[in-house]
Design an enzyme around this catalytic site. Structure first.
Site, mmCIF file in Angstrom:
data_model
loop_
_atom_site.group_PDB
_atom_site.id
_atom_site.type_symbol
_atom_site.label_atom_id
_atom_site.label_comp_id
_atom_site.label_asym_id
_atom_site.label_seq_id
_atom_site.Cartn_x
_atom_site.Cartn_y
_atom_site.Cartn_z
ATOM 1 N N VAL A 233 0.491 -1.339 -0.385
ATOM 2 C CA VAL A 233 -0.030 0.056 0.032
ATOM 3 C C VAL A 233 1.014 1.461 0.047
ATOM 4 O O VAL A 233 0.083 2.506 -0.310
ATOM 5 C CB VAL A 233 -1.136 -0.214 1.373
ATOM 6 C CG1 VAL A 233 -0.586 0.277 2.240
ATOM 7 C CG2 VAL A 233 -2.479 1.039 0.604
ATOM 8 N N TYR A 234 2.061 1.198 0.215
ATOM 9 C CA TYR A 234 3.497 2.407 0.373
ATOM 10 C C TYR A 234 3.235 3.024 -1.079
ATOM 11 O O TYR A 234 3.339 2.081 -1.865
ATOM 12 C CB TYR A 234 4.433 1.998 0.872
ATOM 13 C CG TYR A 234 4.214 1.524 2.662
ATOM 14 C CD1 TYR A 234 3.265 1.628 3.087
ATOM 15 C CD2 TYR A 234 5.405 1.007 2.502
ATOM 16 C CE1 TYR A 234 3.448 1.690 4.649
ATOM 17 C CE2 TYR A 234 5.617 0.452 4.473
ATOM 18 C CZ TYR A 234 4.606 1.137 5.052
ATOM 19 O OH TYR A 234 4.610 0.047 6.392
ATOM 20 N N SER A 235 2.830 4.430 -1.060
ATOM 21 C CA SER A 235 2.467 4.387 -2.260
ATOM 22 C C SER A 235 1.425 3.438 -3.812
ATOM 23 O O SER A 235 2.086 3.794 -5.125
ATOM 24 C CB SER A 235 3.539 5.215 -2.724
ATOM 25 O OG SER A 235 4.008 6.527 -2.333
#
Length: 357
Positions: free
Chosen positions: A55-57
């Site tokens: 989900v990071y970026s």
């Protein structure tokens, strides 16, 4: 020379600092080449753990990490990532279901440019999915060779114990790690999660040693409040006019003075504090720039004396909570009103003037 630690009961040797990749990509450092340089700089300094999440970026962080680990670097890295967060418009592109886990791991493997993930973590609990279903799916990934170990992140103590019980009852491999926020300002996990980790041999990956920036050195009594992208995303958490935050500001200021008296930076004091707990295997650092990384790396030689640790306890008592948000993700029983309230009876079930029970 880096002194390595054992990750829980896995036997794996990990560096005391783990490189968190949350700030690589659109939500932090958008320059891929610069981010890769930071990763290489950390690895050359002895860091052998990289922690990211799909989900990071929206996958960009994993892609940057994958690019950085070419040329033989992958073999020397304990690579960790996470699943759970929404990754598309499809309602099934999220959560801790077997269906999503099996798809999410393939997506992460592709972005990370690797054939296996060393540590695959449930980023948050999923109240809609039976925990046994999630652990069974992760076990299958271990058996298929897609992952080596699995762990959790910000799971409530009761669920950590439940996971141990499920594994014992079904003969599954046990969870190996738990990720929690931990710093001199965020100490609630000293009450239960850290003792549980020691009891069951979980390796603790502690994130947020600077308490989301409160311990960066910029938050001082009487000084102008620093600007932060976190302030825009979670404004109430940084409003120093709020009673809990006013107390936190006073504590951050006192900790900064303590660091100065000890000849340390506040960053060094904070990271060394988190590393000092016997349950903590590694502290996750999240640099956005090379200067940030160098500041973190300088903490490796710091050892806090008993006098300094006692003074920290006086400023912020063990287990203290300034703000519920500091404990990590709040459990669904707290955030979802429907889980705390009995459903109202249908109108036909009540007589006029009678109180439903």
């Amino acid at each position: 020379m880096t002194t390595y630690r054992t990750l829980g009961r896995t036997g794996v040797q990990v560096s005391p600092l783990a490189l968190g990749a949350m700030n690589f990509g659109a939500r932090g450092n958008r320059d891929h080449d610069d981010s890769i340089t930071i990763i290489h700089r950390a690895l050359d300094a002895g860091v052998n753990v990289i922690d990211t999440a799909d989900v990071y970026s929206q996958g960009e962080s994993e892609e940057i990490v994958g690019k950085a680990l070419t040329g033989g670097r992958r073999a020397k890295v304990f690579l960790a990532t996470k699943f759970h967060g929404r990754m598309g418009d499809d309602p099934n592109q999220q959560g801790n279901t077997r269906r999503w886990i099996f798809r999410a791991v393939e997506d992460s493997l592709r972005r990370l440019n690797t054939d296996h993930i060393d540590l695959y973590q449930a980023h948050r609990p999923d109240p809609a999915t039976d925990f046994e279903e999630t652990l069974g799916a992760l076990t299958d990934l271990v058996r298929h060779g897609k992952i080596r170990y699995y762990g959790t992140s910000v799971h409530p103590p009761a669920q950590l114990v439940e996971g141990q019980w499920i594994a014992e009852r079904r003969g599954l491999p046990r969870s190996s790690t738990e990720q929690i926020p931990y710093s001199p300002l965020v100490r609630s996990n000293e009450r239960d999660v850290l003792p549980l980790a020691q009891k069951y041999g979980l390796g603790v990956l502690a994130y947020g040693p600077l308490a989301a920036g409160w311990l960066s050195g910029g938050y001082r009594v009487g000084a102008r409040q620093p600007k932060s992208y976190r302030e825009d995303r979670i404004p109430g958490r940084f409003d120093i006019a709020a009673p809990g935050n006013a107390d936190k500001l006073a504590a951050a200021d006192a900790l900064a003075k303590l660091a100065e008296d000890a000849g340390l930076t506040l960053i060094q004091l904070s990271v060394a504090f988190a590393l000092n707990h016997p349950a903590v295997s590694a502290v996750i650092i999240g640099p956005r720039t090379r200067e940030h990384l160098d500041g973190y790396l300088s903490t490796l030689e710091v050892r806090l004396t008993a006098d300094i640790l006692d003074r920290i306890d006086e400023i912020v008592p063990p287990g203290h909570v300034f703000h519920l948000r500091d404990t990590g993700a709040l459990p669904p029983a707290v955030t979802e009103p429907a889980l705390r309230r009995r459903p109202l009876p249908a109108p036909s079930d009540t007589r006029e003037g009678a109180r439903p029970t």
